[in-house]
Design a protein around this motif. Structure first.
Motif, mmCIF file in Angstrom:
data_model
loop_
_atom_site.group_PDB
_atom_site.id
_atom_site.type_symbol
_atom_site.label_atom_id
_atom_site.label_comp_id
_atom_site.label_asym_id
_atom_site.label_seq_id
_atom_site.Cartn_x
_atom_site.Cartn_y
_atom_site.Cartn_z
ATOM 1 N N ALA A 55 34.558 34.386 18.617
ATOM 2 C CA ALA A 55 35.136 33.273 19.388
ATOM 3 C C ALA A 55 34.904 31.942 18.663
ATOM 4 O O ALA A 55 35.807 31.104 18.584
ATOM 5 N N ALA A 56 33.700 31.748 18.122
ATOM 6 C CA ALA A 56 33.398 30.514 17.391
ATOM 7 C C ALA A 56 34.234 30.434 16.110
ATOM 8 O O ALA A 56 34.744 29.364 15.756
ATOM 9 N N TYR A 57 34.379 31.573 15.420
ATOM 10 C CA TYR A 57 35.212 31.619 14.224
ATOM 11 C C TYR A 57 36.657 31.242 14.564
ATOM 12 O O TYR A 57 37.271 30.424 13.877
ATOM 13 N N ASN A 58 37.199 31.827 15.609
ATOM 14 C CA ASN A 58 38.582 31.546 16.014
ATOM 15 C C ASN A 58 38.767 30.074 16.368
ATOM 16 O O ASN A 58 39.805 29.481 16.052
ATOM 17 N N GLU A 59 37.767 29.475 17.005
ATOM 18 C CA GLU A 59 37.862 28.052 17.345
ATOM 19 C C GLU A 59 37.843 27.199 16.070
ATOM 20 O O GLU A 59 38.623 26.257 15.945
ATOM 21 N N SER A 60 36.984 27.546 15.127
ATOM 22 C CA SER A 60 36.953 26.811 13.856
ATOM 23 C C SER A 60 38.295 26.923 13.140
ATOM 24 O O SER A 60 38.802 25.934 12.593
ATOM 25 N N GLU A 61 38.866 28.098 13.132
ATOM 26 C CA GLU A 61 40.162 28.302 12.479
ATOM 27 C C GLU A 61 41.264 27.524 13.181
ATOM 28 O O GLU A 61 42.136 26.948 12.534
ATOM 29 N N ARG A 62 41.226 27.478 14.504
ATOM 30 C CA ARG A 62 42.214 26.694 15.260
ATOM 31 C C ARG A 62 42.108 25.228 14.871
ATOM 32 O O ARG A 62 43.119 24.563 14.604
ATOM 33 N N LEU A 63 40.885 24.728 14.796
ATOM 34 C CA LEU A 63 40.669 23.328 14.423
ATOM 35 C C LEU A 63 41.073 23.076 12.967
ATOM 36 O O LEU A 63 41.673 22.054 12.655
ATOM 37 N N ARG A 64 40.762 24.008 12.085
ATOM 38 C CA ARG A 64 41.088 23.847 10.670
ATOM 39 C C ARG A 64 42.594 23.802 10.439
ATOM 40 O O ARG A 64 43.084 23.077 9.585
ATOM 41 N N ARG A 65 43.340 24.559 11.214
ATOM 42 C CA ARG A 65 44.798 24.602 11.037
ATOM 43 C C ARG A 65 45.509 23.339 11.524
ATOM 44 O O ARG A 65 46.670 23.117 11.184
ATOM 45 N N GLN A 66 44.847 22.499 12.297
ATOM 46 C CA GLN A 66 45.466 21.246 12.730
ATOM 47 C C GLN A 66 45.721 20.378 11.491
ATOM 48 O O GLN A 66 44.910 20.327 10.576
ATOM 49 N N SER A 67 46.831 19.688 11.481
ATOM 50 C CA SER A 67 47.222 18.961 10.271
ATOM 51 C C SER A 67 46.288 17.810 9.914
ATOM 52 O O SER A 67 46.143 17.472 8.737
ATOM 53 N N ALA A 68 45.626 17.203 10.877
ATOM 54 C CA ALA A 68 44.811 16.016 10.599
ATOM 55 C C ALA A 68 43.336 16.328 10.395
ATOM 56 O O ALA A 68 42.523 15.415 10.265
ATOM 57 N N THR A 69 42.954 17.596 10.351
ATOM 58 C CA THR A 69 41.544 17.947 10.210
ATOM 59 C C THR A 69 41.267 18.596 8.859
ATOM 60 O O THR A 69 42.156 19.131 8.215
ATOM 61 N N PHE A 70 39.997 18.518 8.445
ATOM 62 C CA PHE A 70 39.529 19.145 7.204
ATOM 63 C C PHE A 70 40.368 18.699 6.001
ATOM 64 O O PHE A 70 40.834 19.514 5.213
ATOM 65 N N THR A 71 40.542 17.403 5.886
ATOM 66 C CA THR A 71 41.339 16.835 4.802
ATOM 67 C C THR A 71 40.510 15.856 3.970
ATOM 68 O O THR A 71 39.545 15.264 4.464
ATOM 69 N N VAL A 72 40.911 15.686 2.715
ATOM 70 C CA VAL A 72 40.306 14.702 1.818
ATOM 71 C C VAL A 72 41.420 14.047 1.021
ATOM 72 O O VAL A 72 42.320 14.722 0.520
ATOM 73 N N THR A 73 41.341 12.725 0.905
ATOM 74 C CA THR A 73 42.266 11.959 0.085
ATOM 75 C C THR A 73 41.442 11.112 -0.875
ATOM 76 O O THR A 73 40.518 10.420 -0.454
ATOM 77 N N PHE A 74 41.772 11.196 -2.161
ATOM 78 C CA PHE A 74 41.081 10.424 -3.194
ATOM 79 C C PHE A 74 41.997 9.289 -3.631
ATOM 80 O O PHE A 74 43.168 9.499 -3.911
ATOM 81 N N HIS A 75 41.440 8.082 -3.702
ATOM 82 C CA HIS A 75 42.179 6.900 -4.137
ATOM 83 C C HIS A 75 41.577 6.402 -5.442
ATOM 84 O O HIS A 75 40.387 6.559 -5.674
ATOM 85 N N GLY A 76 42.398 5.759 -6.256
ATOM 86 C CA GLY A 76 41.912 5.244 -7.535
ATOM 87 C C GLY A 76 42.309 6.196 -8.633
ATOM 88 O O GLY A 76 43.417 6.713 -8.639
ATOM 89 N N GLY A 77 41.392 6.440 -9.514
ATOM 90 C CA GLY A 77 41.656 7.359 -10.604
ATOM 91 C C GLY A 77 42.074 6.630 -11.851
ATOM 92 O O GLY A 77 42.069 5.409 -11.918
#
Length: 163
Positions: A55-77
């Motif tokens: 159940a906890a795994y499924n909840e994490s996966e549900r949250l991970r699949r949301q478009s605005a979660t678990f993201t990183v953006t790098f600026h500069g370079g």
């Protein structure tokens, strides 16, 4: 005469060939896109942060699949083999900001001056935040990014794809 011309042409092009192997194009790999977490591994095996709790795994996966979660953006370079700038990340309810530096030859990655607002109770979100805080190196290209991090005595890998 023909061999001499071929040899001279090769000698003229040799510096160009060597320049192609100076390291990764950091700007192309890191910047201009949002990276989305796909999974975390240790030694090529998926990590069971949930200790078998489906159940906890499924909840994490549900949250991970949301478009605005678990993201990183790098600026500069830069187009040089060592570059950096600012980064912004989002777990679930936690926003993470800081500085990044990457070395295209050694593949070293450092995330520093990390500041976070909000908090998460989800175990995958906590692992994501921990991974960013303890990043040591990267592998990847313009479509896939792998960030390795130290977690106690182990090294784990966060796999990302372009969102």
């Amino acid at each position: 005469m023909r061999k001499l011309l071929t040899l001279l042409l090769f000698a003229t092009l040799l510096p160009l060939l060597e320049a192609c192997d100076q390291g990764d194009d950091i700007a192309e790999i890191f910047t201009g896109k949002t990276w989305k977490l796909t999974y975390i591994t240790m030694n090529g095996q998926t990590v069971d942060f949930w200790n078998g709790d489906e159940a906890a795994y499924n909840e994490s996966e549900r949250l991970r699949r949301q478009s605005a979660t678990f993201t990183v953006t790098f600026h500069g370079g830069d187009t040089e083999s060592v570059a950096g700038g600012e980064f912004n990340a989002r777990a679930v309810n936690r926003t993470i900001n800081g500085q990044w530096t990457a070395d295209g030859v050694s593949h070293e990655l450092r995330l520093t001056d990390i500041r976070a607002t909000g908090s998460d109770t989800d175990v995958l979100a906590t692992a994501f935040y921990n991974g960013l805080q303890n990043a040591t190196r990267y592998e990847g290209d313009s479509q896939n990014l792998y960030i390795y991090y130290e977690d106690g005595e182990t090294t784990k890998c966060m796999a990302f794809h372009v969102q």
